[in-house]
Design an enzyme around this catalytic site. Structure first.
Site, PDB file in Angstrom:
ATOM      1  N   LYS A  65       0.802  -1.227   0.000  1.00  0.00           N
ATOM      2  CA  LYS A  65       0.000   0.000   0.000  1.00  0.00           C
ATOM      3  C   LYS A  65       0.833   1.275   0.000  1.00  0.00           C
ATOM      4  O   LYS A  65       0.498   2.265   0.651  1.00  0.00           O
ATOM      5  CB  LYS A  65      -0.989   0.009   1.168  1.00  0.00           C
ATOM      6  N   THR A  66       1.926   1.256  -0.739  1.00  0.00           N
ATOM      7  CA  THR A  66       2.741   2.462  -0.914  1.00  0.00           C
ATOM      8  C   THR A  66       2.757   2.933  -2.363  1.00  0.00           C
ATOM      9  O   THR A  66       3.534   3.826  -2.710  1.00  0.00           O
ATOM     10  CB  THR A  66       4.193   2.215  -0.456  1.00  0.00           C
ATOM     11  N   GLY A  67       1.914   2.336  -3.207  1.00  0.00           N
ATOM     12  CA  GLY A  67       1.918   2.689  -4.618  1.00  0.00           C
ATOM     13  C   GLY A  67       2.948   1.904  -5.401  1.00  0.00           C
ATOM     14  O   GLY A  67       3.288   2.290  -6.526  1.00  0.00           O
ATOM     15  N   ARG A 123       8.271  -8.579  -8.825  1.00  0.00           N
ATOM     16  CA  ARG A 123       7.163  -9.496  -9.083  1.00  0.00           C
ATOM     17  C   ARG A 123       6.738  -9.497 -10.545  1.00  0.00           C
ATOM     18  O   ARG A 123       6.312 -10.522 -11.077  1.00  0.00           O
ATOM     19  CB  ARG A 123       5.956  -9.122  -8.227  1.00  0.00           C
ATOM     20  N   HIS A 174       5.906 -10.197  -0.916  1.00  0.00           N
ATOM     21  CA  HIS A 174       6.297  -8.931  -0.276  1.00  0.00           C
ATOM     22  C   HIS A 174       7.484  -9.141   0.673  1.00  0.00           C
ATOM     23  O   HIS A 174       7.423  -8.810   1.866  1.00  0.00           O
ATOM     24  CB  HIS A 174       5.127  -8.316   0.479  1.00  0.00           C
ATOM     25  N   THR A 224       1.789  10.351 -12.821  1.00  0.00           N
ATOM     26  CA  THR A 224       0.578  11.094 -12.476  1.00  0.00           C
ATOM     27  C   THR A 224       0.351  11.043 -10.973  1.00  0.00           C
ATOM     28  O   THR A 224       0.420   9.978 -10.368  1.00  0.00           O
ATOM     29  CB  THR A 224      -0.651  10.509 -13.197  1.00  0.00           C
TER      30      THR A 224
END
Length: 417
Positions: free
Chosen positions: A104-106, A148, A158, A323
């Protein structure tokens, strides 16, 4: 009276003219004197900018300046060595980029940029409908990217810093027949701890578990007693935020510090190996050191700067600009102030790490921009001096030719004298 006024204006005009004549004379006499003096800070750390140059016509983000905090005051003191991120990444040789993906860090978006958006001599082969791409070196069957989307979860789902640094070299040796000495360049992304925590909660609420992660440390995975599960059944779907926060063994707490630290220093997942305060200090210190020494890290909240710094570090160019997306699931969650403070308390180590990481990141961007502007000024000045140097060389050649054509008898030399 008029003569006095004329003299007042005439003196500075003559001084300027004399300075200009003297400057051109010096430039003609010796080209070395035509160059700017490079400041000591840049002289020690000047980058090779043959591949990365503003004049190459590549993307130049104007928002990079506008997005920068207008009153950014550094909190930490870093050396030039800490601020300068530049690696001689040889994609045709044996160098490997290793992406440490923190949940969840992009990281998924950044990973897609790595396999689909970099301008390469031999782009990654990404087939429709397949998550994994083939990222081979030019003229070789070896992979230059360990992630990955290129090699799968070869070191476990992860995998953290402790797992990757112990696993990656051995995995690469197995995958590739020729055993060479490789340079492994570790990279990662960090995110604001509260936003990341809320994003992970929403993800777990939808059914994510990551329960197949190995959490290997010192040659083994943690026992059930060392790392108890927070839920019964297959997953933790529809978990409330309060319940999510109440589980003491929830790996979402301080996840970024845990995944970046050397867990061997604290006895891995054995909490009885040292007291909690000492364990926390050791983990935070290790995470800061490992992060600072990585080849590169970016911040989810600064997409354009992350792109800019990656390009400057590796001398690779992305095809299209990153973006900035602020309408995330975490952004849509409104929590009360007391809940927000509790999340910060549960992630106190991550809060300290992110404060450190953000300060270092912004200083690196600023340092790199200063270097870039300096290199551009130097390039322009050298271009202006080049015609003068050329004229000086032609003039010297003509003089030498005249000298060679003149008879070397005593009488002619007397006349010339």
């Amino acid at each position: 009276m008029d003569n006095k006024i004329n003299k007042v204006f005439l003196i500075p005009i003559l001084a300027v003219l004399l300075f200009m004549i003297g400057y051109q004379y010096i430039c003609l006499a010796g080209s070395n004197l035509c160059q700017f003096r490079v400041g000591e800070k840049f002289a020690k750390s000047r980058l090779k900018s043959t591949q990365y140059s503003p004049s190459d016509g590549f993307y130049r983000d104007q928002d990079l300046e506008d997005e920068y905090p207008p009153k950014f005051l550094p909190k930490f003191n870093f050396s030039d060595r800490d601020l300068l991120r530049h690696v001689e990444f040889n994609i045709k040789g044996d160098d490997v980029i290793v992406f440490l993906h923190i949940q969840k860090t992009g990281g998924t978006t950044f990973g897609r940029h790595l396999v689909r958006n970099i301008r390469l001599e031999k782009p990654c082969d990404c087939k429709p409908g397949q998550k994994r791409c083939t990222c081979r070196r030019p003229g070789k069957k070896e992979s230059w990217l360990f992630y990955r989307f290129s090699t799968g979860w070869s070191c476990g789902l992860h995998a953290d810093w402790t797992e990757l640094t112990n696993c990656v070299p051995a995995i690469m040796e197995k995958k590739e027949a020729q055993k060479n000495r490789r340079n492994f360049y570790y990279i990662t992304l960090l995110r604001d701890p509260v936003s990341r925590y809320l994003s992970e909660w929403k993800h777990v609420q939808r059914g994510a578990t990551w329960k197949t992660s190995l959490h290997m440390c010192d040659g083994r995975s943690p026992t059930q007693d060392e790392l108890p599960t927070c839920y019964q059944g297959d997953d933790w779907s529809d978990v409330a935020l309060s319940e999510f926060m109440d589980c003491p063994s929830n790996l979402a707490n301080n996840r970024q510090v845990r995944m970046l630290a050397d867990l061997s220093l604290v006895g891995c997942y054995n909490l009885s190996s040292m007291n909690e305060s000492e364990r926390s200090r050791t983990l935070l210190s290790s995470a800061k050191t490992n992060l600072k020494n990585m080849a590169f890290y970016g911040l989810t909240e600064f997409q354009r700067k992350t792109q800019y710094l990656f390009e400057r570090t590796f001398h690779l160019r992305f095809i299209s600009a990153f973006t900035q997306i602020n309408s995330t699931r975490a952004a849509s969650v409104n929590v009360a102030k007391d809940i927000h403070r509790r999340i910060e308390a549960l992630n106190s180590l991550d809060m300290q790490l992110y404060d450190f990481a953000k300060d270092l990141f912004l200083q690196r961007v600023q340092f790199s921009q200063q270097q870039e502007r300096h290199e551009e000024r130097l390039r322009r000045h050298q271009e202006r001096c080049r015609p003068r140097e050329h004229r000086a060389i032609l003039s010297r050649h003509r003089w030498e030719e005249e000298e060679a054509a003149t008879p070397l008898d005593y009488g002619s030399q007397v006349v010339r004298w």
